[in-house]
Every structure is written in structure tokens, then in C-alpha cells.
Write a protein that holds these residues in place. Structure first.
Motif, PDB file in Angstrom:
ATOM      1  N   TYR A 114       2.045  -7.512   2.343  1.00  0.00           N
ATOM      2  CA  TYR A 114       2.742  -6.235   2.181  1.00  0.00           C
ATOM      3  C   TYR A 114       2.459  -5.308   3.366  1.00  0.00           C
ATOM      4  CZ  TYR A 114       3.042  -1.353   0.653  1.00  0.00           C
ATOM      5  OH  TYR A 114       3.278  -0.007   0.606  1.00  0.00           O
ATOM      6  N   MET A 115       1.175  -5.213   3.736  1.00  0.00           N
ATOM      7  CA  MET A 115       0.801  -4.286   4.792  1.00  0.00           C
ATOM      8  C   MET A 115       1.406  -4.682   6.139  1.00  0.00           C
ATOM      9  SD  MET A 115      -1.042  -1.795   3.560  1.00  0.00           S
ATOM     10  CE  MET A 115      -1.897  -1.075   4.954  1.00  0.00           C
ATOM     11  N   GLU A 116       1.366  -5.987   6.447  1.00  0.00           N
ATOM     12  CA  GLU A 116       1.812  -6.389   7.780  1.00  0.00           C
ATOM     13  C   GLU A 116       3.326  -6.279   7.926  1.00  0.00           C
ATOM     14  OE1 GLU A 116       0.256 -10.320   8.080  1.00  0.00           O
ATOM     15  OE2 GLU A 116       2.050 -11.258   7.260  1.00  0.00           O
ATOM     16  N   GLN A 117       4.025  -6.149   6.811  1.00  0.00           N
ATOM     17  CA  GLN A 117       5.487  -6.015   6.892  1.00  0.00           C
ATOM     18  C   GLN A 117       5.924  -4.555   7.024  1.00  0.00           C
ATOM     19  OE1 GLN A 117       7.720  -8.268   7.269  1.00  0.00           O
ATOM     20  NE2 GLN A 117       6.562 -10.131   6.849  1.00  0.00           N
ATOM     21  N   TYR A 172      -3.521  -9.365  10.001  1.00  0.00           N
ATOM     22  CA  TYR A 172      -3.707  -7.989   9.591  1.00  0.00           C
ATOM     23  C   TYR A 172      -5.179  -7.723   9.265  1.00  0.00           C
ATOM     24  CZ  TYR A 172      -2.624  -3.450   7.708  1.00  0.00           C
ATOM     25  OH  TYR A 172      -2.567  -2.098   7.532  1.00  0.00           O
ATOM     26  N   GLN A 213     -12.517 -10.008   0.489  1.00  0.00           N
ATOM     27  CA  GLN A 213     -11.971  -9.959  -0.863  1.00  0.00           C
ATOM     28  C   GLN A 213     -10.583  -9.313  -0.942  1.00  0.00           C
ATOM     29  OE1 GLN A 213     -12.549  -6.701  -3.195  1.00  0.00           O
ATOM     30  NE2 GLN A 213     -12.090  -5.992  -1.128  1.00  0.00           N
ATOM     31  N   THR A 214      -9.960  -9.038   0.226  1.00  0.00           N
ATOM     32  CA  THR A 214      -8.583  -8.548   0.192  1.00  0.00           C
ATOM     33  C   THR A 214      -7.645  -9.718  -0.117  1.00  0.00           C
ATOM     34  OG1 THR A 214      -9.138  -6.981   1.919  1.00  0.00           O
ATOM     35  CG2 THR A 214      -6.810  -7.312   1.492  1.00  0.00           C
ATOM     36  N   THR A 238      -1.562  -8.354  -0.624  1.00  0.00           N
ATOM     37  CA  THR A 238      -1.735  -7.053   0.015  1.00  0.00           C
ATOM     38  C   THR A 238      -1.527  -7.174   1.515  1.00  0.00           C
ATOM     39  OG1 THR A 238      -3.439  -6.644  -1.607  1.00  0.00           O
ATOM     40  CG2 THR A 238      -3.314  -5.105   0.240  1.00  0.00           C
ATOM     41  N   VAL A 239      -2.146  -8.202   2.094  1.00  0.00           N
ATOM     42  CA  VAL A 239      -2.028  -8.397   3.532  1.00  0.00           C
ATOM     43  C   VAL A 239      -0.562  -8.559   3.906  1.00  0.00           C
ATOM     44  CG1 VAL A 239      -2.523 -10.014   5.395  1.00  0.00           C
ATOM     45  CG2 VAL A 239      -4.334  -9.320   3.828  1.00  0.00           C
ATOM     46  N   TYR A 288       0.084   2.042   7.513  1.00  0.00           N
ATOM     47  CA  TYR A 288      -0.023   0.857   8.360  1.00  0.00           C
ATOM     48  C   TYR A 288      -1.119   1.081   9.401  1.00  0.00           C
ATOM     49  CZ  TYR A 288       1.475  -2.785  11.650  1.00  0.00           C
ATOM     50  OH  TYR A 288       1.526  -3.862  12.491  1.00  0.00           O
TER      51      TYR A 288
END
Lengths: 59, 825
Positions: free
Chosen positions: A46-49, B235, A38-39, A43-44, B156
């Protein structure tokens, strides 16, 4: 390993420990999977960057 | 509102220097111990250069000095940049850096001096343990301070791995280091036997997991995307990777003790969780490798990325091999062999080593604001390093299989095909030569890297601080916001995050260790198991001090191949007074669990042990055991006996109140009896109060307790069942048996040596009739060191070897020993 099993089988309810272990893991894993599913994509992305500076942003 | 701040590169650089320096030290020491196994001459006959003391220096230097500084280098670079803030406190950074280096120096010095707890990767004694805990907290405080002063809302995934590393290593280190000091630099583990083993391998396994793996995974998740200039492939997968990995890893420790005297359920738990670990580990590896999708052209051009790819692949190989080794059927073959050593080196050289090199190649140009001096040399390093790993690992795998198959091979008669352990060692020495060659190649690669990095640094100038700017962190409510997922909330709440990480890693530990805490009262009390005598206790500490546990196990597994070779398999109840346990993990020499048993397969007399410890090659020319001449001179430190007895009593060993005051008298009495007895076997100059006598007393105690009252009586008047053989076939077989079993004490040609008498003359100590010679061979002459061979040979073989012995009469071999006993006409 009869001998080793023997004395541990005499501890009351020793088999409960491995059962608790597997149950805990199943619950834990289900929760993580539910959370991952449900993510949302944003968001993904944003986080991976996060490791990159503004100038290096990429896909 | 943009804020300006400065990244501090000084400590990144210092940690980089340290990881390179200690890397070279660790590898040179590794090369030395590899040479020692192939050529015992390299032990140099000095206490502090002998394998047992040097091997822990190698493992500790590589793990805590080389990889440790590599972790800190990577974290001090990536953490501030991921959080857009400098490291929290420069003083803490300095204390962390210099404290860690001091600990390393102290560790190397004390290990070489013989101060060791003997527990693998936790060998350091209690004052250093405390120092490690303090410096680790300094590192943690600095990291958490940085996280709390960050300018980025969310953490992160790399940072999660750093946090898990910090909290778990802290827990592991503290729990495994519970020990009772008896003096400065000497302590006894609070746990004994089975419990000590389970705590130690819960620690030992997770030292690998949380010192060599999780921090480096964090570094992979930062440096790989940076170097490939693309975000990590998935991710989401990295989140699963993180949580399942830290949750599962902590359970897997007991797989180091399969078939040992530990409870079945703990073994099974270790196996199941180890196998499950494949999933997150491979998830992580695939995530790392697929991050490079569409960027493989970059890999062709960049040595740094090549190192990274091989590192991640080596991680995948190790984490596949690990679960395989955890299967009981595989472990039955692999345990105690070089397979384990090969496995750890795929991890250390491939995963940790190559990832460290790739970080160094990436960081140096950035720290010195220039380009890498030579991409070509980096490529040479890559190829020579990869070749080195192959030359290191492949021969060891081969050797491990060879040796384990020899250990387990039986003849058609149902006897061990290779009853002499030394044969199985001699067979794999050529593989040790190749392994040494592989290690040398790997080290040459590192030297090339150092040259390249020095040139890089010289052509650029060091960027001590890097300016950056970011907006200040806006205040948002600390509670979970509407529509915000739990994990996303966690990712911006580091303290809660740390808390949940601790919970995740503690569950496994607690569920394994709590049942162990109640085991003590449930171990079947073996009435005959008694505490060590003061002399044996001192001898045990000599055993620990010289690191004998690095080559000798004390754990007979319940396999026929082991009970045939060593005797009755080991029982949990035998170890209740063993603080610490000394089961060992590698058999370079034979298992010693039953060395003291008079009727045992390995029994040797005190005189034999005495000569053998001083010069093993004088008894067995091909032996790779180091010489220990100093033990015959070093005096036992009698001033410690009382303190040791007191400490043991406090730990639950039932020495009577007040026994400490008479302990030294008992010690000297026992030692004197031994020394007097050895005189009858020709050892004239042994000193009663020396460490060697104590050590021999300890060896002669091993395994004895459960045999009390069970020694098979010596059969008097055994007769030779038939006339001696004279045919070539039987005499040939007899010769073969003689060379394998008898030559060690009677010489290859029966000429006799320091231990055993000449068998070719007319003089016999016990009488020279055929029947008498057969009887002594079959039943032994225990007090003089002659084993009872009926336990290892069948009647036919006894007949063959006795017939061969009789055929030696009058052969007058060179170097014949002077006559002993009565002349028989």
C-alpha cells in the motif's frame, strides 16, 4: 593531541557521552529493525504505491 | 464521496524558473572564481570582485538559490500529489517564493559589499538570518498545513524526508546564528574559538546533510519511481534509510575538525558516526538504482533517467568518499587541500545538479502538456555534463595529492623539501586550468538544457491548474488502533511524526554540544593570551570583511610537516577571544596562525606586508593572491570601535570597564608607531588610519601570545664556521636556496627590490665582513624584516647560501637598487 585530551579528561565523567551515544543508537536501531521485520506485506504494498494514481498502479 | 480539487502548477513553474536562473548565476560565479585561482588578473582589483568576497556568493548561490529552489520546485509538485490536496495556502506560497528570491538577492549584494560573518555557508549577517528563519517557517507552515488537510491517510516516505529537512534546517540555522549585533549588518558570534568551531561545523556538515541530501532523497523517492513507472525497490529499506540517516547524520560534524584544536572524544565521535553513515547512504543508493531493475532499457532511451542514474551514483560515490575522508589518516592528507573541493563538487554537480536537471526534463513536458522538444539535445546535455564533472573533479584530485605530498615532503637532511608555499601552488595551477575547462563544459550543458526547455514550453501551453479527485479522508481514531503497528500509526499522525523526527535529530546535537558548553571553564587558561588591541580588533574585522579565511587557515595541526613550516601547533586556549573563530578549511595560501611570531618561519615585516597587500605580484611574480590597493586608502570606521569593545566585553572578553572611551586613542597610537617604523624600511606614504594598517596589526598579532617571554634571544657575534665555499656544487645548492627563500625580498639576482637591499654592491647596512653577513643571515634583523634563517636551515645550508651571496658581489645585475648603508672597501 595530548593537550586537548588533557583538559577534557578533567571534565567529570566525559567518557559517558560517547557511551550514551552508542547505547542510544543501538536501542534506536534495534527498535527500527524490529519494526521493519514485523511490518506486513500488505502495508508495504500500500505504502509503495502512494506516488501512483489509480490508473498507473503497478507492481 | 469523491471530492474535486485542483493542483496549482503556478509555483512549481516559478520555482523551476528560479532554480534555472540561480543555477546559471551560481555556475557563472563559480567559473569566475575558478579563473581567479588560475589567473589572479580576474580579481579585477575591485573590492566586490575579489575572490574572498565572490567565493561565498558561489557557494551560497549554488546551495541556497539553485538547490534551494530545486527543493521547493520538487516539493510543491510532489507533496500535493502524494496527499491528494492542493498546497495549503496560496498566499503563503507566494510569500515563500518571493521572500526566498529577495533573500537571495540581498545575500548576493551584501556578500559582495563585504558584510559577512565568515562562517561557511552561514556567511549572511543577522538581518538576513532573521529573514531566512521567517521565510523558512512560512514554507514549513504551508507544508504542514497541506499535510493536515490531506486526503490520504498515510505519509509516503518522501514526505518524511521533507519533514526532517524542515525541522532540522530550522534548528541548525537558529542555533548557529546566535550572534550579537553591533550595528546594522555587523555582528559577533556568541560562541568563541573551539565552541564556535564545533557549532559551526555541526551546522556546516548538516547543512549538507539536511539541505543538499535529505530533501533530494525525498525527491528521488518520488520522481524515480514515477519516471521508471514502478514502485521503489524496497519500501522497508527506505524506512531504515530514513531513520538511520537522520539519526546518524547529526553526529558527524566534528569530522571537519580532525587534528584541529578540538577535544579527542568529539573527533572520535565524528569519525565513528561518519563511518556508520555509509550503511544508510548506500542502502538508499542501492534502493534507488535497483528500482530500475528490469527497466534499464528505459534508461537507454530516456535522458531524464540517465541523469537520475548518474545523480544516484554520484550520491553513492560522495557518501563513500565522505566517511573515507573522515578517517583520521586520510583526513591528515586531504584536509586543507582541493580534495575537499573535488568531493563537494561530485555532490553538487553530480547528485544535486543532475537530479535537478532530471526533474526539470520530467516536469516541463507535464507542466506545458507537451513532449520534450528534443530528446537528442537532452542526451547531448547529459554527455557534456558528465564529461564536465570528470574534467572538473579528476584534475582537482590529482592536484590535491600533488600539493599535499609537496607539503609533507622532507629532504634527507630533515628539512622541508618545498619550504616556499608558493611552489606548491604554482605546481597545481595547470590542474586549475583543466578544472575551469570542466566547469565550462558543465555550464554549456545547462545552456543547452535551457534552450531545450524554452522550446518545450513554447510548443505547449502552460497547465496552470490540474483537476483531480479523491475521496475525503474518513475520520479514524487518533489513538493507536488495535493491531496497528506503531510506525503505521505514526505515518498517519504527522504532528507526532514531526515530534519524533525532532527528537531523533536533537539527540546527536545535544550530546555533542552540551559538553562543549561546559568546556569554557575547562580550557586551560593560557595566562599570556590577551584580548586584541582596538587596532587589531578592527584589523580582524577587515580580515573577515575581505574573506581572507577563504584561502588562509589559522590552524597549525600537530604534524611535523606543519610545525616545521608554520611553527608551534595551535592550542584550544589560544582562541578564547575569537568571536568568530577563523580556522578556515582550505589553504590556497599559507596558514597564518603564527605570522606574527618574530622568530617564526613566516614572519614578515610591516613594510613587507604593506607592499605585499597592495601588489603581491611585485614581490612574488607567480603569486595568485589578489591585490588589495583599496585597503591602503579606506579609513578605519572609528565610530564602531566603542561598540565593538562593548560587544566583546558582553561576550566575556576582559576589556576593562570604560576602556571603550580611550580605545580610539590607543588605536591611533599603535597605528602611528607602525607607520613611523615602516618609514625606516622605505614605506613613506602609509596612512595610519587606514584598514590596511589595522589588518597588518592583526596579522602581526597572530600566534604571538603563546610565545611571549619565549623569543629566542638574538645571538650576537656569531661567526662564519668555515671559509666561504667556492666549488660549483655548493654554490649551485646555495643558488637554489637563494632563489627559493631570498629572491622575494632581494631579487632573483640579488639586485634588491622595495623590501630588501641590493646584495651585489659594496654597501652593507650591518657591515660587510663575511662573519657579519653570516650573522645577519642566521640571526635575522627582525625590525627590518630579515628573518632568522637558522630556524629553517641547517649550518651547511646557511654556509651554502651565504657563500652564494658573497659570490654575487660585483655582478652588476639590471635594475639594481640604489646603495644603502656603509661602503665597505
Amino acid at each position: 593531541m595530548k593537550l586537548a585530551t588533557h583538559y577534557l579528561s578533567e571534565i567529570g565523567g566525559i567518557s559517558i557521552f560517547p557511551i550514551i551515544s552508542m547505547l542510544l543508537f543501538t536501542v534506536f536501531f534495534t527498535f527500527i529493525m524490529w519494526h521493519i521485520i514485523q511490518t506486513d506485506k500488505e502495508t508495504v504494498r500500500y505504502m509503495e504505491q502512494l506516488p501512483f494514481d489509480e490508473s498507473e498502479k503497478n507492481n | 464521496m469523491e471530492e474535486k480539487f485542483y493542483y496549482d502548477n503556478k509555483f512549481v513553474k516559478l520555482f523551476a524558473y528560479a532554480t534555472i536562473f540561480w543555477g546559471v548565476v551560481g555556475m557563472v560565479v563559480g567559473l569566475l572564481i575558478a579563473l581567479q585561482l588560475a589567473f589572479p588578473w580576474f580579481n579585477f582589483e575591485l573590492p566586490f570582485t575579489t575572490f574572498g568576497r565572490v567565493r561565498p556568493v558561489h557557494t551560497n548561490a549554488v546551495i541556497f538559490a539553485f538547490v534551494g529552489n530545486g527543493i521547493f520546485m520538487g516539493i510543491y509538485y510532489s507533496l500535493p500529489r502524494l496527499l491528494k490536496t492542493p498546497m495549503w495556502n496560496k498566499t503563503l506560497s507566494a510569500i515563500h517564493f518571493w521572500g526566498w528570491q529577495l533573500i537571495i538577492v540581498a545575500a548576493a549584494v551584501t556578500l559582495l559589499m563585504g558584510f559577512t560573518t565568515s562562517k561557511e555557508y552561514a556567511e549572511l549577517e543577522w538581518p538576513i538570518d532573521i529573514a531566512i528563519a521567517l521565510i523558512w517557517v512560512v514554507f514549513g507552515a504551508n507544508m504542514i498545513g497541506t499535510i493536515l488537510t490531506r486526503r490520504v491517510q498515510h505519509l509516503y516516505v518522501a514526505i518524511w524526508f521533507y519533514i526532517a529537512t524542515f525541522v532540522t534546517v530550522a534548528i541548525l540555522h537558529i542555533v548557529n546564528s546566535f550572534e550579537l549585533p553591533i550595528s546594522f549588518m555587523k555582528s559577533y558570534s556568541l560562541y568563541a574559538g573551539v565552541q564556535d568551531a564545533l557549532v559551526q561545523w555541526w551546522y556546516g556538515h548538516n547543512a549538507v546533510a539536511f539541505f543538499l541530501t535529505t530533501p533530494y532523497l525525498g525527491l528521488m523517492y518520488y520522481f524515480l519511481p514515477k519516471a521508471a513507472n514502478r514502485p521503489v525497490y524496497s519500501y522497508k529499506l527506505s524506512i531504515i534509510h530514513f531513520w538511520t540517516l537522520i539519526f546518524l547524520y547529526i553526529w558527524a560534524g566534528p569530522h571537519h575538525l580532525l587534528y584541529n584544536a578540538v577535544p579527542d572524544w568529539a573527533q572520535s565521535l565524528g569519525v565513528i558516526f561518519s563511518v556508520m553513515l555509509i550503511a544508510p547512504s548506500w542502502g538508499g543508493m542501492i534502493n534507488g538504482l535497483i528500482t530500475l531493475r528490469g527497466a534499464w532499457d528505459k534508461v537507454r532511451d530516456s535522458a531524464m533517467l540517465k541523469f537520475m542514474v548518474v545523480a544516484v551514483t554520484a550520491y553513492g560515490m560522495s557518501t563513500f568518499e565522505g566517511p573515507m575522508l573522515s578517517l583520521k589518516t586520510v583526513n591528515a592528507i586531504s584536509h586543507f587541500t582541493d580534495w575537499t573541493i573535488a568531493h563537494t563538487h561530485i555532490g553538487a554537480m553530480g547528485w544535486n545538479g543532475f537530479l535537478t536537471f532530471s526533474m526539470l526534463y520530467w516536469l516541463y513536458p507535464r507542466l506545458f502538456n507537451t513532449k520534450l522538444y528534443s530528446e537528442k539535445l537532452a542526451n547531448v546535455h547529459f554527455w557534456i555534463g558528465t564529461t564536465g564533472i570528470l574534467f572538473y573533479a579528476v584534475p582537482l584530485y590529482w592536484g590535491a595529492f600533488t600539493q599535499t605530498l609537496m607539503w609533507k615532503e622532507f629532504t634527507a637532511d630533515g628539512l622541508l623539501a618545498y619550504p616556499n608555499f608558493m611552489e606548491t601552488v604554482s605546481q597545481i595551477i595547470p590542474f586549475y586550468h583543466l578544472r575551469t575547462f570542466g566547469g565550462t563544459l558543465y555550464l554549456i550543458g545547462v545552456v543547452i538544457m535551457i534552450y531545450n526547455l524554452i522550446k518545450t514550453a513554447k510548443q505547449g501551453s502552460f497547465v496552470a491548474t490540474e483537476e483531480a479527485s479523491a475521496p475525503a479522508l474518513e475520520k479514524i481514531p487518533s489513538t493507536k488502533m488495535f493491531g496497528e503497528s506503531i510506525h503505521k500509526w505514526l505515518e498517519r499522525k504527522p504532528i507526532q511524526f514531526i515530534f519524533w523526527s525532532i527528537i531523533a535529530v536533537s539527540i546527536g546535537g545535544l550530546l555533542q554540544l552540551i559538553p562543549m558548553a561546559v568546556v569554557k571553564s575547562n580550557i586551560p587558561i593560557i595566562e599570556s593570551v590577551k584580548p586584541y588591541t582596538p587596532l587589531e580588533l578592527q584589523g580582524r574585522d577587515v580580515y573577515i570583511q575581505e574573506g581572507c579565511v577563504n584561502c588562509h587557515s589559522q590552524m597549525v595541526r600537530p604534524f611535523r610537516s606543519e610545525t616545521e613550516r608554520y611553527g608551534e601547533y595551535s592550542k584550544a586556549g589560544e582562541f578564547v577571544y575569537d568571536h568568530p573563530f577563523l580556522w578556515g578549511s582550505r589553504r590556497t595560501g599559507p596558514d597564518l596562525a603564527r605570522t606574527g611570531v618574530l622568530t617564526g618561519k613566516l614572519y614578515k615585516s610591516n613594510a613587507w606586508h604593506y607592499e605585499h597587500m597592495i601588489n603581491p605580484q611585485s614581490i612574488n611574480p607567480v603569486s595568485v593572491m589578489p591585490k588589495y590597493p583599496w585597503l591602503a586608502k579606506n579609513k578605519i570606521d572609528l565610530s564602531t570601535t566603542a561598540a565593538k569593545i562593548n560587544a566583546m566585553r558582553m561576550l566575556g572578553v576582559p576589556y576593562a570597564e570604560g576602556y571603550e572611551s580611550q580605545a580610539n586613542d590607543d588605536l591611533m597610537k599603535q597605528a602611528q608607531i607602525m607607520v613611523d617604523g615602516m618609514k625606516t624600511s622605505g614605506v613613506e606614504n602609509a596612512q595610519a588610519d587606514t584598514e590596511l594598517i589595522a589588518l597588518i596589526a592583526y596579522l602581526q598579532r597572530l600566534g604571538v601570545d603563546i610565545y611571549v617571554g619565549k623569543e629566542t634571544a638574538k645571538n650576537q657575534g656569531v661567526k662564519m664556521p668555515e671559509a666561504p665555499y667556492t666549488d660549483a656544487e655548493n654554490l649551485g645548492a646555495g643558488k637554489e636556496i637563494f632563489v627559493k627563500n631570498c629572491a622575494a625580498c632581494h631579487g632573483v639576482a640579488g639586485e634588491g627590490n622595495k623590501i630588501g637591499p641590493n646584495l651585489t654592491d659594496n654597501f652593507w647596512i650591518e657591515g660587510g665582513t663575511n662573519d657579519k653577513i653570516f650573522e645577519v643571515t642566521s640571526e635575522g634583523y627582525i625590525s627590518k624584516g630579515m628573518p632568522a634563517w637558522k630556524y629553517t636551515m641547517n649550518t651547511k645550508q646557511l654556509m651554502q647560501v651565504v657563500s652564494y651571496t658573497l659570490s654575487l658581489k660585483g655582478t652588476n645585475p639590471p635594475n639594481a637598487k640604489a646603495p644603502q648603508g656603509e661602503e665597505v672597501k
